[in-house]
Design a protein around this motif. Structure first.
Motif, PDB file in Angstrom:
ATOM      1  N   LYS A 208      53.626  20.026   3.051  1.00 52.80           N
ATOM      2  CA  LYS A 208      54.519  20.816   3.921  1.00 52.80           C
ATOM      3  C   LYS A 208      53.895  22.153   4.327  1.00 52.80           C
ATOM      4  O   LYS A 208      54.017  22.550   5.500  1.00 52.80           O
ATOM      5  CB  LYS A 208      55.872  21.007   3.236  1.00 52.80           C
ATOM      6  N   PRO A 209      53.224  22.900   3.428  1.00 52.15           N
ATOM      7  CA  PRO A 209      52.513  24.096   3.910  1.00 52.15           C
ATOM      8  C   PRO A 209      51.475  23.769   4.972  1.00 52.15           C
ATOM      9  O   PRO A 209      51.271  24.551   5.906  1.00 52.15           O
ATOM     10  CB  PRO A 209      51.858  24.645   2.637  1.00 52.15           C
ATOM     11  N   GLY A 210      50.815  22.615   4.840  1.00 52.09           N
ATOM     12  CA  GLY A 210      49.856  22.204   5.863  1.00 52.09           C
ATOM     13  C   GLY A 210      50.536  21.941   7.197  1.00 52.09           C
ATOM     14  O   GLY A 210      50.002  22.283   8.260  1.00 52.09           O
ATOM     15  N   ILE A 211      51.721  21.341   7.162  1.00 49.71           N
ATOM     16  CA  ILE A 211      52.467  21.094   8.402  1.00 49.71           C
ATOM     17  C   ILE A 211      52.904  22.415   9.029  1.00 49.71           C
ATOM     18  O   ILE A 211      52.879  22.579  10.250  1.00 49.71           O
ATOM     19  CB  ILE A 211      53.681  20.188   8.113  1.00 49.71           C
ATOM     20  N   VAL A 212      53.312  23.377   8.192  1.00 49.16           N
ATOM     21  CA  VAL A 212      53.667  24.703   8.708  1.00 49.16           C
ATOM     22  C   VAL A 212      52.462  25.350   9.377  1.00 49.16           C
ATOM     23  O   VAL A 212      52.566  25.930  10.473  1.00 49.16           O
ATOM     24  CB  VAL A 212      54.201  25.602   7.580  1.00 49.16           C
ATOM     25  N   LEU A 213      51.294  25.251   8.729  1.00 50.90           N
ATOM     26  CA  LEU A 213      50.065  25.801   9.306  1.00 50.90           C
ATOM     27  C   LEU A 213      49.779  25.166  10.656  1.00 50.90           C
ATOM     28  O   LEU A 213      49.392  25.849  11.613  1.00 50.90           O
ATOM     29  CB  LEU A 213      48.901  25.575   8.341  1.00 50.90           C
ATOM     30  N   MET A 214      49.981  23.859  10.757  1.00 50.00           N
ATOM     31  CA  MET A 214      49.762  23.163  12.019  1.00 50.00           C
ATOM     32  C   MET A 214      50.745  23.642  13.084  1.00 50.00           C
ATOM     33  O   MET A 214      50.366  23.869  14.241  1.00 50.00           O
ATOM     34  CB  MET A 214      49.926  21.653  11.819  1.00 50.00           C
ATOM     35  N   SER A 215      51.995  23.836  12.720  1.00 49.82           N
ATOM     36  CA  SER A 215      53.014  24.197  13.698  1.00 49.82           C
ATOM     37  C   SER A 215      52.806  25.596  14.264  1.00 49.82           C
ATOM     38  O   SER A 215      53.287  25.903  15.361  1.00 49.82           O
ATOM     39  CB  SER A 215      54.407  24.094  13.069  1.00 49.82           C
ATOM     40  N   LEU A 216      52.098  26.460  13.540  1.00 49.98           N
ATOM     41  CA  LEU A 216      51.846  27.813  14.032  1.00 49.98           C
ATOM     42  C   LEU A 216      50.835  27.824  15.173  1.00 49.98           C
ATOM     43  O   LEU A 216      50.629  28.866  15.811  1.00 49.98           O
ATOM     44  CB  LEU A 216      51.346  28.709  12.886  1.00 49.98           C
ATOM     45  N   TRP A 217      50.226  26.682  15.426  1.00 49.76           N
ATOM     46  CA  TRP A 217      49.319  26.560  16.568  1.00 49.76           C
ATOM     47  C   TRP A 217      50.091  26.717  17.879  1.00 49.76           C
ATOM     48  O   TRP A 217      49.572  27.262  18.853  1.00 49.76           O
ATOM     49  CB  TRP A 217      48.634  25.192  16.494  1.00 49.76           C
ATOM     50  N   ASN A 218      51.317  26.262  17.898  1.00 51.74           N
ATOM     51  CA  ASN A 218      52.082  26.176  19.138  1.00 51.74           C
ATOM     52  C   ASN A 218      53.162  27.264  19.189  1.00 51.74           C
ATOM     53  O   ASN A 218      54.334  26.996  18.996  1.00 51.74           O
ATOM     54  CB  ASN A 218      52.706  24.778  19.256  1.00 51.74           C
ATOM     55  N   LEU A 219      52.731  28.504  19.426  1.00 42.91           N
ATOM     56  CA  LEU A 219      53.667  29.622  19.503  1.00 42.91           C
ATOM     57  C   LEU A 219      53.680  30.258  20.893  1.00 42.91           C
ATOM     58  O   LEU A 219      54.221  31.351  21.074  1.00 42.91           O
ATOM     59  CB  LEU A 219      53.314  30.686  18.458  1.00 42.91           C
TER      60      LEU A 219
ATOM     61  N   GLY B  94      35.806  27.614   1.978  1.00 46.28           N
ATOM     62  CA  GLY B  94      34.653  27.526   1.089  1.00 46.28           C
ATOM     63  C   GLY B  94      33.660  28.658   1.292  1.00 46.28           C
ATOM     64  O   GLY B  94      32.965  29.064   0.351  1.00 46.28           O
ATOM     65  N   VAL B  95      33.569  29.174   2.504  1.00 45.58           N
ATOM     66  CA  VAL B  95      32.671  30.302   2.777  1.00 45.58           C
ATOM     67  C   VAL B  95      33.064  31.520   1.942  1.00 45.58           C
ATOM     68  O   VAL B  95      32.211  32.306   1.515  1.00 45.58           O
ATOM     69  CB  VAL B  95      32.698  30.642   4.287  1.00 45.58           C
ATOM     70  N   PHE B  96      34.367  31.651   1.673  1.00 49.38           N
ATOM     71  CA  PHE B  96      34.866  32.778   0.880  1.00 49.38           C
ATOM     72  C   PHE B  96      35.024  32.414  -0.594  1.00 49.38           C
ATOM     73  O   PHE B  96      35.637  33.152  -1.358  1.00 49.38           O
ATOM     74  CB  PHE B  96      36.220  33.244   1.429  1.00 49.38           C
ATOM     75  N   GLY B  97      34.451  31.267  -0.983  1.00 50.94           N
ATOM     76  CA  GLY B  97      34.495  30.858  -2.374  1.00 50.94           C
ATOM     77  C   GLY B  97      35.823  30.280  -2.813  1.00 50.94           C
ATOM     78  O   GLY B  97      36.108  30.232  -4.015  1.00 50.94           O
ATOM     79  N   ILE B  98      36.637  29.850  -1.866  1.00 47.67           N
ATOM     80  CA  ILE B  98      37.954  29.294  -2.187  1.00 47.67           C
ATOM     81  C   ILE B  98      37.891  27.776  -2.076  1.00 47.67           C
ATOM     82  O   ILE B  98      37.433  27.230  -1.062  1.00 47.67           O
ATOM     83  CB  ILE B  98      39.038  29.834  -1.227  1.00 47.67           C
ATOM     84  N   ASP B  99      38.313  27.110  -3.121  1.00 43.05           N
ATOM     85  CA  ASP B  99      38.342  25.649  -3.128  1.00 43.05           C
ATOM     86  C   ASP B  99      39.632  25.184  -2.436  1.00 43.05           C
ATOM     87  O   ASP B  99      40.726  25.299  -2.989  1.00 43.05           O
ATOM     88  CB  ASP B  99      38.294  25.133  -4.565  1.00 43.05           C
ATOM     89  N   GLY B 100      39.512  24.705  -1.214  1.00 41.16           N
ATOM     90  CA  GLY B 100      40.673  24.323  -0.421  1.00 41.16           C
ATOM     91  C   GLY B 100      41.418  23.138  -1.012  1.00 41.16           C
ATOM     92  O   GLY B 100      40.834  22.254  -1.640  1.00 41.16           O
ATOM     93  N   PRO B 101      42.731  23.083  -0.835  1.00 41.79           N
ATOM     94  CA  PRO B 101      43.541  21.982  -1.383  1.00 41.79           C
ATOM     95  C   PRO B 101      43.431  20.725  -0.542  1.00 41.79           C
ATOM     96  O   PRO B 101      42.836  20.722   0.541  1.00 41.79           O
ATOM     97  CB  PRO B 101      44.966  22.555  -1.327  1.00 41.79           C
ATOM     98  N   GLN B 102      44.017  19.659  -1.042  1.00 31.74           N
ATOM     99  CA  GLN B 102      44.104  18.399  -0.293  1.00 31.74           C
ATOM    100  C   GLN B 102      45.365  18.460   0.577  1.00 31.74           C
ATOM    101  O   GLN B 102      46.441  18.035   0.179  1.00 31.74           O
ATOM    102  CB  GLN B 102      44.148  17.219  -1.262  1.00 31.74           C
ATOM    103  N   TRP B 103      45.220  18.990   1.775  1.00 30.85           N
ATOM    104  CA  TRP B 103      46.365  19.276   2.629  1.00 30.85           C
ATOM    105  C   TRP B 103      47.178  18.034   2.983  1.00 30.85           C
ATOM    106  O   TRP B 103      48.399  18.100   3.102  1.00 30.85           O
ATOM    107  CB  TRP B 103      45.893  19.947   3.925  1.00 30.85           C
ATOM    108  N   THR B 104      46.505  16.914   3.159  1.00 31.44           N
ATOM    109  CA  THR B 104      47.197  15.724   3.653  1.00 31.44           C
ATOM    110  C   THR B 104      47.543  14.708   2.574  1.00 31.44           C
ATOM    111  O   THR B 104      48.191  13.706   2.878  1.00 31.44           O
ATOM    112  CB  THR B 104      46.323  15.023   4.717  1.00 31.44           C
ATOM    113  N   SER B 105      47.131  14.948   1.338  1.00 31.46           N
ATOM    114  CA  SER B 105      47.406  13.970   0.285  1.00 31.46           C
ATOM    115  C   SER B 105      48.082  14.556  -0.949  1.00 31.46           C
ATOM    116  O   SER B 105      48.739  13.829  -1.703  1.00 31.46           O
ATOM    117  CB  SER B 105      46.100  13.275  -0.155  1.00 31.46           C
ATOM    118  N   ASP B 106      47.959  15.853  -1.166  1.00 29.92           N
ATOM    119  CA  ASP B 106      48.621  16.498  -2.296  1.00 29.92           C
ATOM    120  C   ASP B 106      50.059  16.836  -1.889  1.00 29.92           C
ATOM    121  O   ASP B 106      50.269  17.652  -0.983  1.00 29.92           O
ATOM    122  CB  ASP B 106      47.867  17.769  -2.678  1.00 29.92           C
TER     123      ASP B 106
END
Length: 310
Positions: free
Chosen positions: A157-168, A140-152
Motif C-alpha cells: 500500500k505505501p508503494g501504491i501511494v507512492l505511485m499515485s503521487l505521480w498524478n497530481l 541503494g546509492v544512499f546505502g538504503i536497502d529498498g523493500p519489496q514494494w510489490t510482494s511484501d
C-alpha cells in the motif's frame, strides 16, 4: 407576458432535453437497475432470482469485504493529505515562476495527468521492482536497502501511494488558479503590518484558497475510495504478483469488479456498489459539515458566517 414566459419555458426544456435523456438512460436508469439487481442472485446467464437483503447480509459475513474496506481506508488516509500538501507546494512554486518559464512548468506538472492509468500501473510495476527497480537502485546509492514494494504485504500500500503521487497535475493546477486569484493588496497590507512569510500564508493565503482546498479534498477523497485502474494493472493482471502479496492490494473497487465480472456474481457486485455509494455519501456529508466551518467564502455577506456557525 404569460405567453412569452411559457414560450421561453418550453424552449428551456427543449434545450435541457439531451441532458435529461442522458441522465435517465446513463445515470438514473442504471442506478435503479443496479439497486434492483442488488436484491437478486444474478450471474448474467440465468434469470435473476430474488433474494431480498441476502446480498447485504452476505457482505457482513464476507471477510474480504472488511479487508478491502480496510485497505482502501488505509490508502485514502495516507494518500489524500500527502496529495494536498505536495500539490500545494507545487502550486506555490508555480506561483513564484514568471515569464516564459511559467507556461513551460505548468505544462510539465500537468502532463502526468494525461498519462493513461494502465500505462502508469505498468510503469510503476517496473520502477518498484524489488530486485531491479529504479526506486530501489536510487535508495541503494544512499546505502538504503529498498523493500519489496510489490510482494511484501507491509509495503504494497505505501508503494501504491507512492505511485499515485505521480498524478497530481489536476490538483496542482486547481490550487495554482486559486493562488493567482488572491488579491496582491492583501499581501502588501500584511507586509506593512510586519507579517512574515508563514504569517502571510496562514492569515492570507490559506483562508483565500480554502474553498479550492476544500474542493480538491472532496474530489481526491472520492477518487481514492474508487481507486482501481493502476492497482488492478499492477497486481491483478499479474497472477504472480497477486499471489505474492495476498490481499494487501485488494481494494474495494477491485473486489467489486472481481465479484461482478470475474465470478459473475452480478447481484452481489451491485450490493457492493450500493455500499460504496453509501460510504462515499457519508464521508462527503461529514466533510461538508466539518469543512464549512473553516472555508472562507469571499462573496458571503458580513455576519452570515456567524449565523451559520462558520
Amino acid at each position: 407576458m404569460r405567453r412569452r414566459s411559457g414560450h421561453e419555458t418550453r424552449w428551456a426544456y427543449i434545450f435541457m432535453l439531451p441532458w435529461l435523456i442522458g441522465l435517465v438512460l446513463f445515470q438514473a436508469g442504471p442506478m435503479i437497475a443496479s439497486f434492483v439487481l442488488s436484491l437478486t442472485d444474478y450471474d448474467l446467464i440465468s434469470s435473476p432470482e430474488f433474494v431480498g437483503l441476502g446480498n447485504y447480509a452476505t457482505m457482513l459475513e464476507d471477510p474480504k469485504v472488511a479487508r478491502a474496506i480496510g485497505n482502501t481506508a488505509f490508502y485514502t488516509v495516507l494518500h489524500v493529505p500527502l496529495a494536498l500538501v505536495i500539490s500545494l507546494l507545487l502550486a506555490l512554486m508555480l506561483n513564484r515562476i514568471t515569464g516564459r518559464a511559467a507556461g513551460f512548468f505548468r505544462t510539465v506538472f500537468y502532463l502526468p495527468s494525461m498519462t493513461p492509468y494502465v500505462a502508469v500501473g505498468v510503469l510503476f510495476l517496473f520502477l518498484l521492482n524489488g530486485q531491479a527497480g529504479l526506486v530501489n537502485q536510487v535508495l541503494g546509492v544512499f546505502g538504503i536497502d529498498g523493500p519489496q514494494w510489490t510482494s511484501d504485504p507491509a509495503w504494497v500500500k505505501p508503494g501504491i501511494v507512492l505511485m499515485s503521487l505521480w498524478n497530481l497535475g489536476s490538483t496542482t493546477i486547481i490550487l495554482f488558479a486559486a493562488l493567482r486569484n488572491v488579491p496582491r493588496e492583501l499581501y502588501e497590507a500584511a507586509m506593512i503590518d510586519g507579517a512574515g512569510a508563514w504569517q502571510r500564508f496562514r492569515s492570507v493565503t490559506a483562508p483565500m484558497i480554502s474553498s479550492a482546498l476544500f474542493f480538491v479534498l472532496i474530489i481526491n477523497t472520492i477518487s481514492s475510495v474508487q481507486m482501481f485502474d493502476q492497482v488492478y494493472t499492477m497486481f491483478f493482471g499479474n497472477q504472480t504478483a497477486q499471489h505474492a502479496n495476498g490481499d494487501a492490494a485488494l481494494f474495494y473497487v477491485v473486489y467489486l469488479f472481481q465479484q461482478g465480472f470475474q465470478f459473475l456474481h452480478m447481484g452481489y457486485a451491485s450490493a457492493l456498489a450500493w455500499l460504496l455509494f453509501a460510504i462515499i455519501l457519508i464521508i462527503t456529508v461529514i466533510q461538508v459539515k466539518v469543512g464549512n466551518r473553516f472555508v472562507y467564502y469571499e462573496a458571503e455577506p458580513q455576519g452570515t458566517a456567524e449565523r451559520t456557525g462558520r
